[in-house]
Design a protein around this motif. Structure first.
Motif, short mmCIF file in Angstrom:
data_model
loop_
_atom_site.label_atom_id
_atom_site.label_comp_id
_atom_site.label_asym_id
_atom_site.label_seq_id
_atom_site.Cartn_x
_atom_site.Cartn_y
_atom_site.Cartn_z
N THR A 77 -24.91 -31.20 48.45
CA THR A 77 -23.75 -30.30 48.55
C THR A 77 -24.10 -28.96 47.75
OG1 THR A 77 -22.85 -32.23 48.85
CG2 THR A 77 -21.40 -30.29 48.40
N VAL A 81 -24.46 -25.71 50.47
CA VAL A 81 -23.29 -24.71 50.45
C VAL A 81 -23.33 -23.84 49.48
CG1 VAL A 81 -20.75 -24.73 50.39
CG2 VAL A 81 -22.05 -26.86 51.15
N LEU A 85 -23.09 -19.75 49.78
CA LEU A 85 -22.02 -18.77 49.11
C LEU A 85 -22.77 -17.71 48.41
CD1 LEU A 85 -19.92 -21.72 47.81
CD2 LEU A 85 -19.01 -20.08 49.37
N ASN A 88 -23.69 -14.81 50.92
CA ASN A 88 -22.54 -14.07 51.29
C ASN A 88 -21.80 -13.24 50.25
OD1 ASN A 88 -22.77 -15.60 53.67
ND2 ASN A 88 -20.82 -16.97 53.28
N TYR A 101 -15.36 -9.82 39.84
CA TYR A 101 -14.97 -11.30 40.32
C TYR A 101 -16.08 -12.02 40.98
CZ TYR A 101 -12.82 -14.92 42.99
OH TYR A 101 -12.34 -16.19 43.65
N GLU A 105 -18.50 -15.21 40.15
CA GLU A 105 -18.74 -16.33 40.84
C GLU A 105 -20.02 -16.76 40.97
OE1 GLU A 105 -15.45 -17.44 41.40
OE2 GLU A 105 -16.10 -17.91 43.72
N ALA A 152 -10.71 -10.91 47.58
CA ALA A 152 -11.79 -11.19 48.52
C ALA A 152 -11.33 -10.90 49.84
CB ALA A 152 -11.93 -12.86 48.50
N GLN B 89 -14.56 -28.18 46.86
CA GLN B 89 -14.25 -26.84 47.63
C GLN B 89 -15.39 -26.49 48.46
OE1 GLN B 89 -13.59 -24.78 43.87
NE2 GLN B 89 -11.17 -24.75 44.12
N MET B 90 -16.61 -26.92 48.11
CA MET B 90 -17.64 -26.51 48.92
C MET B 90 -17.46 -27.31 50.22
SD MET B 90 -20.59 -26.29 46.49
CE MET B 90 -21.36 -24.83 45.75
N VAL B 93 -14.72 -25.78 52.57
CA VAL B 93 -15.15 -24.43 53.52
C VAL B 93 -16.22 -24.68 54.06
CG1 VAL B 93 -14.11 -23.10 51.40
CG2 VAL B 93 -16.68 -23.63 51.59
N GLU B 94 -17.12 -25.56 54.04
CA GLU B 94 -18.08 -25.68 54.97
C GLU B 94 -17.89 -26.23 56.40
OE1 GLU B 94 -21.89 -28.08 54.34
OE2 GLU B 94 -20.84 -29.68 53.67
N HIS B 123 -10.64 -21.97 47.64
CA HIS B 123 -11.12 -20.92 46.64
C HIS B 123 -12.08 -20.07 47.42
CE1 HIS B 123 -12.35 -19.28 43.06
NE2 HIS B 123 -13.54 -19.27 43.49
N PHE B 124 -13.27 -20.66 48.13
CA PHE B 124 -13.98 -19.73 48.87
C PHE B 124 -13.54 -19.47 50.20
CE2 PHE B 124 -16.66 -22.62 45.71
CZ PHE B 124 -16.96 -21.73 45.05
N ASP B 125 -14.27 -18.41 50.67
CA ASP B 125 -14.06 -17.93 52.16
C ASP B 125 -14.53 -19.28 53.05
OD1 ASP B 125 -13.23 -15.57 51.26
OD2 ASP B 125 -14.75 -14.39 51.72
N PHE B 127 -16.14 -21.00 56.18
CA PHE B 127 -17.38 -20.76 57.13
C PHE B 127 -16.84 -20.97 58.52
CE2 PHE B 127 -20.81 -22.20 53.83
CZ PHE B 127 -20.29 -21.20 53.00
#
Lengths: 185, 237
Positions: A77, A81, A85, A88, A101, A105, A152, B89-90, B93-94, B123-125, B127
């Motif tokens: 994981t 991911v 991230l 991105n 920010y 991250e 964001a 969170q990963m 979002v995935e 938390h994250f954007d 996918f």
């Protein structure tokens, strides 16, 4: 053999940075060129990349981020991911939509991926961001939208569909994100 | 207790037998180490990384690392739970995880672990990946939108059912997924049955039995009654 000797021997001039041992290795700025190529100091797998003053170390790191996102096998994981991230976030900064920010991250993802990933790829995938942020931070900061917090979610971009549907593009159809900047301009 | 056959987990002395992994010994002693891809009946996979602990100051997966006498293991510390929250969170979002419309809600290990670790937002954007569902089987629906790549279905079908219906394939964020071992790639063209162990092993809402979705009403489900950290609470039957 120091890094400076190698540079002199191969005729490199105006050197901005040296990347030792590939993307997951270490990135050196001029102040560190007297360090030695040795197992105890700068271990190298044979790769020695030289970047001169015309190069942009942010774009170098962004290229490496894309490389790692592409190379991740997807088994664990944090790497599967995390590399995406990071890619991105680097793309967001490149489009001038970043903020401090996003830099925080990157450091947070580095700390997670370094400890939790299954293999060396994920463990070291944030090294180019970590090194260039520490040694070439202005390359990042000059791209940031603001040196303060920036959400964001881009409110003005979210309105673009509504503008298209109504055929409007006047000032009132835009979300004014930076009234203080416009006042200065 | 003999000091040569115990280790310390968050200050608690945990007994173990040689060859046991940290999470196996912890579970036997009633201590909860958050996990998703590990299941006591199967060989460890080591992919979700939620069970990451600190062993004598170094990170390691407690599902694959063997217990050693006297080792000092940190588990539910603020630092480790913070990393676990980010890993959760990963996952959110995935994939496409919409708990309110998911029939596994309340029985889902991902949802229950997120509650346990107090994850408040993705938390994250997102996918928003494009993943096809497979409804070709008369009794089973596969909704890959919720897959967390734990590969428990692969283990169950191979090791218990002896059918090898599933396998993990592909690379990276877009490529890696569960594949179906039939020429068409569809579950309907395999000998998979709703009575297979693999049909009830999925910790999330990918492998669903048709016409059974709301047999147990929301509010009375596994993790509605007790949190996932409660002793003897396992992800799947």
């Amino acid at each position: 053999m120091t890094v400076r000797q190698v540079l002199a021997d191969c005729g490199a001039t105006d050197t901005l940075a040296v990347q030792i041992s590939g993307p997951s290795g270490i990135c050196l700025a001029e102040a560190e060129f007297d360090r030695k190529i040795a197992f105890e100091d700068l271990p190298t797998a044979g790769a020695f990349m030289i970047f001169d003053e015309t190069r942009d170390m942010f774009e170098v790191a962004r290229n490496f981020a894309h490389f790692f996102a592409h190379e991740s096998c997807g088994f664990c994981t944090p790497c599967r991911v995390g590399t995406t991230l990071v890619r991105n976030i680097m793309d967001k900064i490149a489009k001038n939509h970043g903020s401090p920010y996003d830099i925080n991250e990157l450091f947070k993802l580095h700390r997670l991926m370094q400890g939790a990933s299954h293999c060396g790829l994920g463990n070291s995938a944030c090294n180019p961001m970590f090194d260039t942020l520490n040694k070439f931070r202005p390359a990042y900061e000059r791209r940031l939208m603001s040196l303060n917090y920036e959400p964001a979610f881009d409110l003005d971009a979210a309105l673009s569909q509504a503008r298209q549907m109504t055929g409007r593009d006047d000032a009132a159809a835009h979300f004014d994100e930076h009234p203080e900047n416009e006042a200065e301009a | 207790m003999n000091a040569t056959t115990t280790f310390h987990l968050d200050g608690e002395e945990i007994p173990f037998t040689p060859g046991q992994t940290i999470i196996q010994a912890a579970k036997a002693a009633g201590a909860y180490i958050p996990h998703l891809c590990w299941h006591p009946d199967f060989q460890a996979n080591g992919s979700c990384k939620l069970c990451t602990v600190k062993v004598n100051g170094r990170f390691g997966s407690s599902c694959t690392m063997e217990a050693q006498a006297g080792m000092v293991v940190e588990n539910r510390t603020a630092e480790l739970d913070d990393k676990r929250r980010t890993l959760l969170q990963m996952f959110f979002v995935e994939g496409n995880h919409f708990c309110p419309s998911c029939e596994k809600s309340g029985d889902c290990a991902l949802q229950a672990t997120a509650y346990e670790l107090k994850m408040m937002s993705p938390h994250f954007d997102m996918f928003y990946p494009d993943r096809a569902v497979d409804a070709s089987h008369p009794d089973i629906l596969l909704d890959f939108n919720r897959c967390i790549m734990c590969s428990l279905c692969v283990s169950a079908s191979r090791d218990v059912d002896g059918k090898n219906v599933f396998y993990m394939g592909g690379r990276g964020i877009l490529g890696r997924r569960v594949h179906i071992n039939s020429e068409s790639g569809m579950l309907g063209d395999t000998d998979f049955a709703a009575t297979d162990r693999a049909a009830s092993i999925c910790p999330v809402g990918v492998i669903l039995k048709k016409r059974k979705g709301f047999a147990v009403p929301i509010g009375e489900r596994t993790y509605d009654l007790a949190p996932i950290s409660a002793p003897d609470k396992e992800t799947t039957p």
